[in-house]
Design a protein around this motif. Structure first.
Motif: not given
Length: 405
Positions: A259-268
């Motif tokens: 879940x964290x990796x998915x969010x980060x893939x959109x943010x940075x």
């Protein structure tokens, strides 16, 4: 600004008030000894800097990086956990590189929090532990910061009386700000509680290597089965004095890491690749620099405890972290932690962090960071002695000029 939803959920930043007083004093020529922010003053290890320089400027390393971290860095973190904690991690599914542990916490909150979700957070605690979830639309319920039976009593009450049921609990040991250390037995009870009530554990282990006793602080992931419910956050900032490099990790439960990796893939796009390569070099390299860091902070701690006590301010000796957590001196008990910290800037050229900035239950305490050398710490003690000696005995009438304005 006050009309924006997320901004409205944030209280005034207490430390900003202290920072303004500090800047004003410096502008007036004062030599402020700053023990307020946990900002390491030690240099990063030379071999790590050399690797950064060697890698920077190459065409491939100037390109976008990987938001979850390059493979070599994630493998290095897995090797660190194996060496240090005897914990086996899959670099591909159980490790995410973050832009420091602070960013990791904030983005994990974005990933797992629905509006109105309840998170159990220690109070006092590092601000992002609470405000990351508040900004994500969650609700915070405070629990004690110390790893005692009262902690579990509070957890039981929270699970029983919170609607909806809490989704998780945050822990931070060695603690920022209190410097408290948890035992492996505590973590065993915590994991059992989390499994029994089907909640997540988010552990902040940023100070894993900053300890002064023989026994190193444990990881919650050392508990068998902890990975079923736990993600742990670590940081290069304090261990290797790489605070400005912004390099940290989230490790543990695959679902949470995904879940964290998915969010980060959109943010940075992740940290600058040369920083990640240098961080891998640090994790894979010798630990002499870590032992030297510990020795320096331990000496500073001893100097602070001794010299401040002689000046008239007894400081409890921390067994870990780069902080001391001290009560407002008895003679100034009528002042709040913010008032007393403001008074220290005005009268003793000394900056410390007011405890209330870490939560309402931090009131009455100050956090002092070991980020000045021994000579400067002794100078701070001399400043304190002069201030205490000249202080008016009718302290109920004392208030800093900034507070009266």
């Amino acid at each position: 600004m006050s009309d924006f939803y997320r901004i409205k959920r944030l209280p005034p930043y207490v430390f900003e008030q202290v920072n303004r007083l500090k800047a004003k004093a410096r502008a007036g020529g004062a030599d402020i000894i700053d023990l307020g922010m946990g900002n390491p003053d030690l240099p990063a290890p030379k071999h790590v800097i050399d690797k950064l320089v060697e890698t920077a400027g190459r065409p491939r390393t100037d390109r976008y990086s990987a938001s979850k971290g390059i493979a070599g860095l994630r493998r290095a973190q897995a090797n660190y956990y194996q060496r240090r904690f005897d914990v086996s991690l899959d670099p591909d599914t159980q490790i995410v590189a973050t832009l420091g542990s602070k960013e990791g916490f904030a983005n994990m909150a974005q990933a797992i929090t629905a509006p109105g979700d309840v998170m159990l957070v220690p109070n006092p605690s590092y601000p992002i532990h609470a405000f990351g979830f508040l900004m994500a639309g969650g609700v915070i319920r405070s629990v004690p910061a110390d790893p005692t039976p009262k902690f579990f009593e509070a957890l039981e009450r929270a699970v029983r009386h919170s609607i909806p049921k809490p989704i998780g609990v945050v822990v931070c040991y060695p603690s920022n700000p209190t410097a408290t250390v948890a035992s492996l037995d505590f973590y065993k009870d915590l994991v059992a509680f989390a499994k029994r009530h089907e909640i997540f554990v988010l552990s902040d282990l940023a100070y894993a290597e900053v300890y002064f006793d023989e026994e190193p602080p444990p990881s919650v992931l050392q508990v068998p089965g902890a990975i079923d419910v736990t993600v742990e956050f670590t940081s290069m900032s304090k261990t290797y004095s790489m605070a400005g490099w912004r390099m940290g990790f989230a490790v543990g439960n695959e679902r949470l890491c995904a879940a964290l990796a998915r969010v980060k893939s959109y943010l940075d796009y992740g940290a600058f690749t040369p920083i990640q390569v240098a961080a891998a070099t640090a994790l894979n390299g010798p630990d002499d620099c870590i032992k030297e860091m510990r020795a320096i902070y331990k000496k500073r701690r001893d100097v602070m405890v001794e010299s401040f006590a002689q000046a008239g301010w007894p400081i409890p000796s921390p067994s870990a972290s780069m902080f001391a957590w001290a009560p407002v001196p008895e003679r100034f008990a009528s002042l709040s932690s913010l008032e007393f910290s403001s008074l220290l800037i005005e009268k003793a050229d000394l900056a410390v962090a007011p405890g209330v900035g870490f939560g309402e239950y931090g009131e009455g305490f100050l956090r002092l960071a070991l980020v000045e050398n021994e000579q400067r710490i002794r100078q701070a003690a001399r400043n304190l002695r002069r201030f205490f000696d000249s202080a008016d005995h009718q302290l109920h009438n004392v208030a800093p000029k900034a507070m009266r304005a």
